[in-house]
Scaffold this motif. Sequence first.
Motif, PDB file in Angstrom:
ATOM      1  N   THR A 118      -9.091 -36.049  -2.599  1.00 46.71           N
ATOM      2  CA  THR A 118      -8.093 -36.693  -1.576  1.00 46.71           C
ATOM      3  C   THR A 118      -7.571 -35.610  -0.728  1.00 46.71           C
ATOM      4  O   THR A 118      -7.547 -35.781   0.500  1.00 46.71           O
ATOM      5  CB  THR A 118      -6.829 -37.633  -2.198  1.00 46.71           C
ATOM      6  N   ALA A 119      -6.962 -34.481  -1.276  1.00 47.85           N
ATOM      7  CA  ALA A 119      -6.572 -33.416  -0.730  1.00 47.85           C
ATOM      8  C   ALA A 119      -7.450 -32.661   0.165  1.00 47.85           C
ATOM      9  O   ALA A 119      -7.309 -32.250   1.381  1.00 47.85           O
ATOM     10  CB  ALA A 119      -5.832 -32.373  -1.738  1.00 47.85           C
ATOM     11  N   PHE A 120      -8.529 -32.608  -0.388  1.00 49.20           N
ATOM     12  CA  PHE A 120      -9.687 -31.818   0.372  1.00 49.20           C
ATOM     13  C   PHE A 120      -9.942 -32.570   1.719  1.00 49.20           C
ATOM     14  O   PHE A 120     -10.203 -32.161   2.741  1.00 49.20           O
ATOM     15  CB  PHE A 120     -11.094 -31.805  -0.408  1.00 49.20           C
ATOM     16  N   LEU A 121     -10.000 -33.941   1.606  1.00 48.28           N
ATOM     17  CA  LEU A 121     -10.619 -34.916   2.826  1.00 48.28           C
ATOM     18  C   LEU A 121      -9.435 -34.856   3.876  1.00 48.28           C
ATOM     19  O   LEU A 121      -9.510 -34.820   4.879  1.00 48.28           O
ATOM     20  CB  LEU A 121     -10.865 -36.428   2.371  1.00 48.28           C
ATOM     21  N   GLY A 157     -22.742 -34.482  -8.778  1.00 47.45           N
ATOM     22  CA  GLY A 157     -22.891 -35.772  -8.137  1.00 47.45           C
ATOM     23  C   GLY A 157     -21.537 -36.050  -7.230  1.00 47.45           C
ATOM     24  O   GLY A 157     -21.557 -36.653  -6.046  1.00 47.45           O
ATOM     25  N   ARG A 158     -20.383 -35.544  -7.712  1.00 45.22           N
ATOM     26  CA  ARG A 158     -18.919 -35.938  -7.227  1.00 45.22           C
ATOM     27  C   ARG A 158     -18.976 -35.272  -5.884  1.00 45.22           C
ATOM     28  O   ARG A 158     -18.160 -35.510  -4.934  1.00 45.22           O
ATOM     29  CB  ARG A 158     -17.801 -35.755  -8.106  1.00 45.22           C
ATOM     30  N   VAL A 159     -19.286 -33.731  -6.164  1.00 42.63           N
ATOM     31  CA  VAL A 159     -19.311 -32.982  -4.717  1.00 42.63           C
ATOM     32  C   VAL A 159     -20.138 -33.567  -3.916  1.00 42.63           C
ATOM     33  O   VAL A 159     -19.665 -33.561  -2.507  1.00 42.63           O
ATOM     34  CB  VAL A 159     -19.570 -31.614  -5.388  1.00 42.63           C
ATOM     35  N   ILE A 160     -21.207 -34.033  -4.029  1.00 38.86           N
ATOM     36  CA  ILE A 160     -21.948 -34.797  -2.859  1.00 38.86           C
ATOM     37  C   ILE A 160     -21.294 -35.939  -2.411  1.00 38.86           C
ATOM     38  O   ILE A 160     -21.251 -35.930  -1.149  1.00 38.86           O
ATOM     39  CB  ILE A 160     -23.545 -35.047  -3.570  1.00 38.86           C
ATOM     40  N   ASP A 161     -20.814 -36.751  -3.092  1.00 38.97           N
ATOM     41  CA  ASP A 161     -20.103 -38.141  -2.673  1.00 38.97           C
ATOM     42  C   ASP A 161     -19.092 -37.442  -1.905  1.00 38.97           C
ATOM     43  O   ASP A 161     -18.801 -38.110  -0.738  1.00 38.97           O
ATOM     44  CB  ASP A 161     -19.577 -38.828  -4.026  1.00 38.97           C
ATOM     45  N   THR A 162     -18.364 -36.550  -2.273  1.00 41.87           N
ATOM     46  CA  THR A 162     -17.063 -36.174  -1.431  1.00 41.87           C
ATOM     47  C   THR A 162     -17.591 -35.375  -0.043  1.00 41.87           C
ATOM     48  O   THR A 162     -16.762 -35.948   0.782  1.00 41.87           O
ATOM     49  CB  THR A 162     -16.340 -34.930  -2.222  1.00 41.87           C
ATOM     50  N   MET A 163     -18.478 -34.591  -0.183  1.00 43.22           N
ATOM     51  CA  MET A 163     -19.044 -34.181   1.122  1.00 43.22           C
ATOM     52  C   MET A 163     -19.883 -35.477   1.996  1.00 43.22           C
ATOM     53  O   MET A 163     -19.611 -35.142   3.346  1.00 43.22           O
ATOM     54  CB  MET A 163     -20.200 -33.047   0.917  1.00 43.22           C
ATOM     55  N   PRO A 197     -29.445 -21.594  -2.754  1.00 49.12           N
ATOM     56  CA  PRO A 197     -30.061 -23.103  -3.334  1.00 49.12           C
ATOM     57  C   PRO A 197     -29.446 -23.984  -3.988  1.00 49.12           C
ATOM     58  O   PRO A 197     -29.631 -25.088  -3.455  1.00 49.12           O
ATOM     59  CB  PRO A 197     -31.209 -22.189  -4.438  1.00 49.12           C
ATOM     60  N   GLN A 198     -28.204 -23.638  -4.332  1.00 46.74           N
ATOM     61  CA  GLN A 198     -27.307 -24.767  -5.033  1.00 46.74           C
ATOM     62  C   GLN A 198     -26.667 -25.475  -3.864  1.00 46.74           C
ATOM     63  O   GLN A 198     -26.496 -26.555  -3.500  1.00 46.74           O
ATOM     64  CB  GLN A 198     -26.304 -24.191  -5.880  1.00 46.74           C
ATOM     65  N   ALA A 199     -26.345 -24.654  -2.786  1.00 47.46           N
ATOM     66  CA  ALA A 199     -25.849 -25.442  -1.878  1.00 47.46           C
ATOM     67  C   ALA A 199     -26.732 -26.227  -0.805  1.00 47.46           C
ATOM     68  O   ALA A 199     -26.526 -27.232  -0.189  1.00 47.46           O
ATOM     69  CB  ALA A 199     -25.141 -24.286  -0.665  1.00 47.46           C
ATOM     70  N   TYR A 200     -28.146 -25.540  -0.901  1.00 47.97           N
ATOM     71  CA  TYR A 200     -29.176 -26.378  -0.054  1.00 47.97           C
ATOM     72  C   TYR A 200     -29.356 -27.698  -1.128  1.00 47.97           C
ATOM     73  O   TYR A 200     -29.452 -28.637  -0.286  1.00 47.97           O
ATOM     74  CB  TYR A 200     -30.347 -25.679  -0.360  1.00 47.97           C
ATOM     75  N   ALA A 201     -29.247 -27.798  -2.364  1.00 46.90           N
ATOM     76  CA  ALA A 201     -29.371 -29.060  -3.124  1.00 46.90           C
ATOM     77  C   ALA A 201     -28.089 -30.022  -2.750  1.00 46.90           C
ATOM     78  O   ALA A 201     -28.464 -31.068  -2.718  1.00 46.90           O
ATOM     79  CB  ALA A 201     -29.358 -28.696  -4.467  1.00 46.90           C
ATOM     80  N   VAL A 202     -26.906 -29.711  -2.690  1.00 43.43           N
ATOM     81  CA  VAL A 202     -25.589 -30.644  -2.157  1.00 43.43           C
ATOM     82  C   VAL A 202     -26.024 -30.996  -0.770  1.00 43.43           C
ATOM     83  O   VAL A 202     -25.675 -32.211  -0.541  1.00 43.43           O
ATOM     84  CB  VAL A 202     -24.588 -29.745  -2.260  1.00 43.43           C
ATOM     85  N   ALA A 203     -26.403 -30.033   0.051  1.00 42.20           N
ATOM     86  CA  ALA A 203     -26.862 -30.470   1.520  1.00 42.20           C
ATOM     87  C   ALA A 203     -27.811 -31.554   1.628  1.00 42.20           C
ATOM     88  O   ALA A 203     -27.516 -32.589   2.239  1.00 42.20           O
ATOM     89  CB  ALA A 203     -27.013 -29.412   2.267  1.00 42.20           C
ATOM     90  N   ALA A 210     -23.901 -33.335   9.350  1.00 40.97           N
ATOM     91  CA  ALA A 210     -22.490 -32.737   9.586  1.00 40.97           C
ATOM     92  C   ALA A 210     -22.182 -31.714   8.381  1.00 40.97           C
ATOM     93  O   ALA A 210     -21.190 -31.304   8.305  1.00 40.97           O
ATOM     94  CB  ALA A 210     -21.315 -33.915   9.596  1.00 40.97           C
ATOM     95  N   VAL A 211     -23.397 -31.729   7.405  1.00 41.69           N
ATOM     96  CA  VAL A 211     -23.074 -30.884   6.367  1.00 41.69           C
ATOM     97  C   VAL A 211     -24.130 -30.057   6.277  1.00 41.69           C
ATOM     98  O   VAL A 211     -25.307 -30.559   5.792  1.00 41.69           O
ATOM     99  CB  VAL A 211     -22.942 -31.668   4.999  1.00 41.69           C
TER     100      VAL A 211
END
Length: 302
Positions: A118-121, A157-163, A197-203, A210-211
């Motif tokens: 919530t704070a991140f958003l 999964g939670r980081v992807i949902d947040t992004m 590569p980890q950031a690639y997977a999240v994106a 936008a990400v």
Amino acid sequence: MKITRRSVLATGAAAAGAVAMAPVVARSNAPRFSLGFAPHEGSFKSRGSRLEQIAYAADQGFTAWEDNEAAGRPVEEQVAMARALQQRGMTMGVFVASMPKWAQSRPVLGANDDGDRTAFLADIRASIAVAKRLNAKWMTVVPGFLDPRVPLDIQTGRVIDTMRRAADIVAPHGLVMVMEPLNTIVDHPGVFLQTVPQAYAVARGVDSPAVKLLADLYHEQIQAGHLIRTMDSCWSEIAYLQFGDNPGRKEPGTGEINYRNVVRWLRAKQFAGVIGMEHGNSIEGRAGEERLLAAYRAIDAA
């Protein structure tokens, strides 16, 4: 990268009307660099104030500028910097939209508690006005720390949902969040996002224009190496680059990274974006600034 992380470091359509724009004035005394290298406050410290450093950089042929700390500056300073860049025909690079609180090892976007998400958003929402004042298109985000109590796949999964939720906030404004992986070996132990590569997977999981990701080659060299092969594999999600040699995080030519070959590869890719000069100068004072200029002239000629 954190908003106070460097003692040495110091365009969205919606932003067009945010600053009173003066006509572009060509005053360059040197050939323009062929790539969008972006100095920052401190790169040319001997030349005076931030605005004087921007003018000097433009006169040396630089076409972009980067300011990680811009979001924390007074509004009038943000507006003045945007006006100065516009007057010199320079592109505004990244500023930091959300960065971990290092002393607290937070946020943890993959944790069971939703508070950090919530704070991140909230940080992302607040960054929209900053981007518009700066005429900035890109903003840096670092998605916090790992939670050793939660399986990595669940955290991912939670980081992807947040992004995805963050993307819904910034996409209507034409802005792009670039996620920056940081090395854990030398500088930032415990961070969640550690390699390109980890950031690639999240994106890819977020699947939004936008990400995207920021490839800081200093961090990637330390953490994993294989820079050109890695960038080639992840190229569809890379929107922004930062240079810095290793070891020492100084200008190209002071360490082990062959930035001449990196530049050749980027030119073959027809990369037209910004490359942040995310490093300090190896020598203090005006001599160090001259060495910095020479280093970038050398790799730009590759």
